[in-house]
Motif scaffolding. Structure first.
Motif, PDB file in Angstrom:
ATOM      1  N   SER A  61       0.492  -1.709  -0.439  1.00  0.00           N
ATOM      2  CA  SER A  61       0.049  -0.238  -0.124  1.00  0.00           C
ATOM      3  C   SER A  61       0.903   1.058   0.597  1.00  0.00           C
ATOM      4  N   ILE A  62       2.198   1.119   1.131  1.00  0.00           N
ATOM      5  CA  ILE A  62       2.502   2.505   0.894  1.00  0.00           C
ATOM      6  C   ILE A  62       3.761   2.969  -0.359  1.00  0.00           C
ATOM      7  N   ASP A  63       4.103   1.481  -1.139  1.00  0.00           N
ATOM      8  CA  ASP A  63       4.566   1.515  -2.330  1.00  0.00           C
ATOM      9  C   ASP A  63       3.303   2.305  -2.920  1.00  0.00           C
ATOM     10  N   THR A  64       2.753   1.743  -3.561  1.00  0.00           N
ATOM     11  CA  THR A  64       1.421   2.356  -4.388  1.00  0.00           C
ATOM     12  C   THR A  64       1.029   4.001  -4.000  1.00  0.00           C
ATOM     13  N   ILE A  65       1.244   4.450  -2.866  1.00  0.00           N
ATOM     14  CA  ILE A  65       0.883   5.471  -2.405  1.00  0.00           C
ATOM     15  C   ILE A  65       1.973   6.302  -2.783  1.00  0.00           C
ATOM     16  N   ILE A  66       3.297   5.679  -2.694  1.00  0.00           N
ATOM     17  CA  ILE A  66       4.569   6.512  -2.758  1.00  0.00           C
ATOM     18  C   ILE A  66       4.399   7.087  -4.633  1.00  0.00           C
ATOM     19  N   GLN A  67       3.807   6.181  -5.364  1.00  0.00           N
ATOM     20  CA  GLN A  67       3.949   5.652  -7.369  1.00  0.00           C
ATOM     21  C   GLN A  67       2.844   6.776  -7.319  1.00  0.00           C
ATOM     22  N   PHE A  68       2.217   7.680  -6.983  1.00  0.00           N
ATOM     23  CA  PHE A  68       0.951   8.077  -7.377  1.00  0.00           C
ATOM     24  C   PHE A  68       1.975   9.896  -7.381  1.00  0.00           C
ATOM     25  N   SER A  69       2.406   9.360  -5.246  1.00  0.00           N
ATOM     26  CA  SER A  69       3.617  11.192  -5.405  1.00  0.00           C
ATOM     27  C   SER A  69       3.733  11.144  -6.219  1.00  0.00           C
ATOM     28  N   GLU A  70       4.875  10.265  -6.435  1.00  0.00           N
ATOM     29  CA  GLU A  70       5.258  10.735  -7.989  1.00  0.00           C
ATOM     30  C   GLU A  70       4.500  10.853  -8.859  1.00  0.00           C
ATOM     31  N   ALA A  71       3.817  10.513  -9.124  1.00  0.00           N
ATOM     32  CA  ALA A  71       2.709  10.954 -10.563  1.00  0.00           C
ATOM     33  C   ALA A  71       2.514  12.565 -10.552  1.00  0.00           C
ATOM     34  N   VAL A  83      -3.420  13.713  -4.307  1.00  0.00           N
ATOM     35  CA  VAL A  83      -3.227  12.981  -3.770  1.00  0.00           C
ATOM     36  C   VAL A  83      -4.211  12.685  -2.611  1.00  0.00           C
ATOM     37  N   TYR A  84      -5.253  11.439  -2.739  1.00  0.00           N
ATOM     38  CA  TYR A  84      -6.066  11.231  -1.390  1.00  0.00           C
ATOM     39  C   TYR A  84      -5.669  10.108  -1.224  1.00  0.00           C
ATOM     40  N   VAL A  85      -5.406   9.799   0.725  1.00  0.00           N
ATOM     41  CA  VAL A  85      -5.514   8.272   1.029  1.00  0.00           C
ATOM     42  C   VAL A  85      -5.922   8.441   2.038  1.00  0.00           C
ATOM     43  N   THR A  86      -6.921   7.129   1.701  1.00  0.00           N
ATOM     44  CA  THR A  86      -8.213   6.461   2.523  1.00  0.00           C
ATOM     45  C   THR A  86      -8.287   5.262   2.572  1.00  0.00           C
ATOM     46  N   GLY A  87      -8.679   4.860   3.659  1.00  0.00           N
ATOM     47  CA  GLY A  87      -8.716   3.191   4.091  1.00  0.00           C
ATOM     48  C   GLY A  87      -7.734   2.293   5.614  1.00  0.00           C
ATOM     49  N   CYS A  88      -8.094   1.752   5.968  1.00  0.00           N
ATOM     50  CA  CYS A  88      -7.199   1.020   7.239  1.00  0.00           C
ATOM     51  C   CYS A  88      -6.775   1.760   7.377  1.00  0.00           C
ATOM     52  N   LEU A  89      -5.464   1.827   6.574  1.00  0.00           N
ATOM     53  CA  LEU A  89      -3.406   2.272   6.359  1.00  0.00           C
ATOM     54  C   LEU A  89      -3.937   4.059   7.099  1.00  0.00           C
ATOM     55  N   SER A  90      -4.922   4.654   6.865  1.00  0.00           N
ATOM     56  CA  SER A  90      -4.407   5.518   7.128  1.00  0.00           C
ATOM     57  C   SER A  90      -5.280   5.891   8.223  1.00  0.00           C
ATOM     58  N   GLU A  91      -5.776   5.110   8.712  1.00  0.00           N
ATOM     59  CA  GLU A  91      -6.604   5.299   9.521  1.00  0.00           C
ATOM     60  C   GLU A  91      -5.702   4.913  10.731  1.00  0.00           C
ATOM     61  N   ARG A  92      -4.798   3.586  10.927  1.00  0.00           N
ATOM     62  CA  ARG A  92      -3.901   2.733  12.007  1.00  0.00           C
ATOM     63  C   ARG A  92      -2.601   3.926  12.107  1.00  0.00           C
ATOM     64  N   TYR A  93      -1.703   4.229  10.732  1.00  0.00           N
ATOM     65  CA  TYR A  93      -0.768   4.563  10.102  1.00  0.00           C
ATOM     66  C   TYR A  93      -0.291   6.399  10.457  1.00  0.00           C
ATOM     67  N   LYS A  94      -1.775   6.834  10.222  1.00  0.00           N
ATOM     68  CA  LYS A  94      -1.544   8.268   9.655  1.00  0.00           C
ATOM     69  C   LYS A  94      -0.732   9.354   9.855  1.00  0.00           C
ATOM     70  N   ASP A  95      -0.420   9.294  11.136  1.00  0.00           N
ATOM     71  CA  ASP A  95       0.634  10.156  11.864  1.00  0.00           C
ATOM     72  C   ASP A  95       2.169  10.197  10.871  1.00  0.00           C
ATOM     73  N   GLU A  96       2.299   8.715  11.165  1.00  0.00           N
ATOM     74  CA  GLU A  96       4.338   8.846  11.288  1.00  0.00           C
ATOM     75  C   GLU A  96       4.116   8.698   9.276  1.00  0.00           C
ATOM     76  N   LEU A  97       2.549   8.182   8.812  1.00  0.00           N
ATOM     77  CA  LEU A  97       2.105   8.608   6.985  1.00  0.00           C
ATOM     78  C   LEU A  97       2.565   9.808   6.569  1.00  0.00           C
ATOM     79  N   GLN A  98       1.826  10.831   7.303  1.00  0.00           N
ATOM     80  CA  GLN A  98       2.094  12.003   7.269  1.00  0.00           C
ATOM     81  C   GLN A  98       3.425  12.961   6.818  1.00  0.00           C
TER      82      GLN A  98
END
Length: 221
Positions: free
Chosen positions: A7-17, A26-41
């Protein structure tokens, strides 16, 4: 971990795009951002906004979309037209040692019965003939909203929706399962004699370690 990294790789792919000018936001939604939002931000600042599993109103506001109560049940099916999944609750109150769902989905929240009936009617009107009831824990349905288990009543009411020929129950928890559901199965011809119930293990020692809240003897009953 592999699913998280994918999932992180996919987010990075779209961030590069986005950096390359191929996408505007680029918006991210779902379980990953629910649990790891602070560190991902902190790690992927190119993302414009992060939305958890319960952030639909905020997501729609960000997209300048309008959520209307009268559109409950309107949805784009990703299944074949003749069947549809009907989610009756979100989240879980179970303390299972191996599961992260409560951390990502929060505590159990039942969807009001009236909304589910309306949703089922809409699905039937659009050609769905089979409803597959799902939740993280069907067994718990109603305890938060009505202060008692209401799965049997819900299934009974859904079985009266015109055009619904089959109803199946998925993801029922063995501990505290409302046995009156079986009475509805016996009485209503369109409620299938089908129950998806993960027992997980048959060893009492392992069940205790997993914090499943049940024993082999109780399961045998």
């Amino acid at each position: 971990e592999s699913a998280k990294q994918e999932s992180i790789d996919t987010i990075i792919q779209f961030s590069e795009a986005k950096k390359a000018g191929y996408v505007d936001r680029v918006y991210v939604t779902g379980c990953l951002s629910e649990r790891y939002k602070d560190e991902l931000q902190e790690g992927i600042p190119e993302v414009d906004a992060w939305f958890g599993t319960r952030d639909l109103p905020r997501l729609l506001k960000t997209l300048r979309a309008d959520y209307k109560k009268q559109l409950v049940g309107e949805r784009l099916l990703t299944t074949p037209a003749h069947y549809a999944y009907l989610k009756i609750a979100e989240g879980c109150d179970r303390p299972c040692a191996f599961c992260a769902i409560p951390l990502m989905r929060g505590k159990h929240v039942s969807t009001p019965m009236e909304d589910l009936v309306t949703h089922a009617q809409s699905l039937a009107a659009n050609g769905s003939r089979e409803l597959i009831l799902i939740a993280q824990d069907l067994t718990y349905y109603g305890l938060d909203l009505y202060k008692e288990r209401k799965l049997a009543e819900l299934v009974d009411r859904l079985s009266d929706v015109e055009g619904i020929d089959w109803i199946r129950l998925h993801y029922a928890f063995p501990t505290g399962f409302p046995m009156d559901v079986l009475d509805v199965m016996a009485r209503k011809s369109n409620v299938c004699n089908y129950l998806d119930m993960p027992l997980q293990h048959a060893s009492d020692e392992m069940l205790r370690a997993m914090r499943r809240g049940i024993t082999q003897e109780k399961m045998d009953r």
